[in-house]
Design a protein around this motif. Structure first.
Motif, mmCIF file in Angstrom:
data_model
loop_
_atom_site.group_PDB
_atom_site.id
_atom_site.type_symbol
_atom_site.label_atom_id
_atom_site.label_comp_id
_atom_site.label_asym_id
_atom_site.label_seq_id
_atom_site.Cartn_x
_atom_site.Cartn_y
_atom_site.Cartn_z
ATOM 1 N N PRO B 86 0.650 -1.155 0.418
ATOM 2 C CA PRO B 86 0.263 -0.043 -0.084
ATOM 3 C C PRO B 86 0.800 1.487 0.218
ATOM 4 C CG PRO B 86 -1.194 -1.545 1.776
ATOM 5 C CD PRO B 86 0.709 -2.329 0.843
ATOM 6 N N ASP B 87 2.202 1.313 0.418
ATOM 7 C CA ASP B 87 2.946 2.085 0.270
ATOM 8 C C ASP B 87 3.575 2.866 -0.710
ATOM 9 O OD1 ASP B 87 4.724 1.018 0.748
ATOM 10 O OD2 ASP B 87 6.211 1.502 2.505
ATOM 11 N N LEU B 226 -2.764 -6.152 -0.283
ATOM 12 C CA LEU B 226 -1.846 -5.635 -1.836
ATOM 13 C C LEU B 226 -2.701 -4.121 -3.018
ATOM 14 C CD1 LEU B 226 0.283 -9.262 -3.074
ATOM 15 C CD2 LEU B 226 0.900 -6.885 -1.589
ATOM 16 N N ASP B 227 -2.120 -3.190 -2.619
ATOM 17 C CA ASP B 227 -2.515 -2.864 -3.925
ATOM 18 C C ASP B 227 -2.337 -2.944 -5.396
ATOM 19 O OD1 ASP B 227 -4.875 -1.212 -2.610
ATOM 20 O OD2 ASP B 227 -2.652 -0.247 -1.270
ATOM 21 N N PHE B 229 -0.833 -0.311 -9.349
ATOM 22 C CA PHE B 229 -1.024 1.357 -8.652
ATOM 23 C C PHE B 229 -1.375 1.375 -10.214
ATOM 24 C CE2 PHE B 229 0.780 2.971 -4.943
ATOM 25 C CZ PHE B 229 0.301 1.281 -4.085
#
Lengths: 233, 233
Positions: B86-87, B226-227, B229
């Motif tokens: 996420p960061d 988890l993303d 992006f």
């Protein structure tokens, strides 16, 4: 380190676009005129215009000059609304319901939004495509940039166009994070889905021409029969 | 309608990049040299180079000339592997298992892939990030473009780098469709998830420098923690 000269030219033009002095579609001064006005060489003016073109803020037309990129509601929809039929067809969404409130900002919103606001305007909307509810959307804004927006409800469908016309806020980029999640109860009810049905969770930070985060948006998108289109390069 | 001259220059350079005559990182002839060689004006050569720069195929370095964009495994990973913490932290995925087979093409694969192949090579991989299974991936290739690839297994982690080094196939764009779905039984088993757990379904058509669809990929991606992006503009 000193700011390079072409960066000063870029900043000047961006400020004029942001203030509305150079509106969408306007013709920019020529490289020679810009150079004379700002006291830089024609080469520096050319480099600045090239960089602005790369960022999509201006467009050059062969033999006619350089123009501020024309932004229409259709372009905003096309660029920033990515939900399509599997064949790529884009249908404009319609508003089902809308609530606009002012509330305390969360710590995360405060940290991310321009101006670190204590409070935010939250626009909560349910939208449909072709009669079917597809989108549950919460947009959070720093109130200082959008005076009186609460009193403008019902808001037009294309919020980014409203931001530009009413507040001279020009969205040029959106950073998104996507995941698959089970629909939470409130979203499931709003979208007429079973609780826990797989939906696309999209969290977006919208960035304006002055590189400020001017909106945070959290969307839940119905996935059945619809795709979220992106191109990587 | 006649092909504009600068388009001929573009096609010539693209063909040289695709054939490997101009490899990644190579210096291109100057505008004057290009013009003389191809019998066009310097302005036409400049316009062609500008267009190639816009497409990301070449890069100009002030005072040093124009170079074929250097494509490294790291860039391929960074540009085309969008799953992040996420960061935004990117961890390179590791291979858990791999199967490479040749099979009949589906009607959809045949219609989409370059050369309308009757058969495809299917590369089926499970990958993990930080010890956790995150990705179930099926990549389909037209066999004519990838001779002998079945015998190269186990394949390297970064397939696009293999395509470029072994087959001079340079992926420059990927068109993706994303949805949230419940994990099908085989995917759930491979990713050690409960059946029906929400996962991101990504379907990608990868396009090379000659504008050919050279790979179709279907991925199921774990979403928990988890993303995916993306940046829109």
């Amino acid at each position: 380190m000193a700011t390079p000269l072409y960066q000063t030219v870029i900043d000047t033009i961006v400020a004029r676009i942001a203030s509305g002095e150079l509106p969408s579609g306007a013709l920019l001064p020529s490289e020679t005129q810009l150079g004379a006005e700002l006291g830089v060489s024609q080469g520096t003016a050319r480099k600045a215009l090239s960089e602005l073109e790369k960022r999509g803020l201006v467009q050059r037309a062969q033999g006619r000059g350089t123009f501020v990129t024309l932004r229409t509601p259709e372009m905003s929809l096309f660029n920033f609304f990515r939900l399509r039929s599997p064949d790529g067809t884009l249908t404009a969404p319609e508003l089902v319901s809308e609530t606009v409130i002012r509330r305390q900002a969360t710590a995360e919103e405060r940290a991310a939004l321009f101006g670190r606001p204590e409070e935010v305007i939250e626009i909560r909307r349910v939208r449909s495509v072709g009669g079917r509810r597809t989108t549950h959307e919460r947009s959070c804004l720093p109130p200082a940039l959008y005076p009186g927006i609460v009193d403008r409800a019902p808001l037009p469908n294309a919020l980014y166009v409203l931001y530009q016309r009413a507040y001279s806020i020009i969205i040029v980029r959106a950073d998104e994070k996507l995941r698959a999640v089970g629909a939470p109860a409130d979203v499931a009810a709003a979208l007429e889905l079973g609780e826990g049905a797989p939906v696309l969770l999209m969290r977006r930070a919208a960035v304006d021409v002055l590189d400020r985060v001017v909106e945070l948006r959290v969307c839940h998108l119905v996935s059945e029969g619809l795709d979220y289109f992106v191109t990587l390069s």
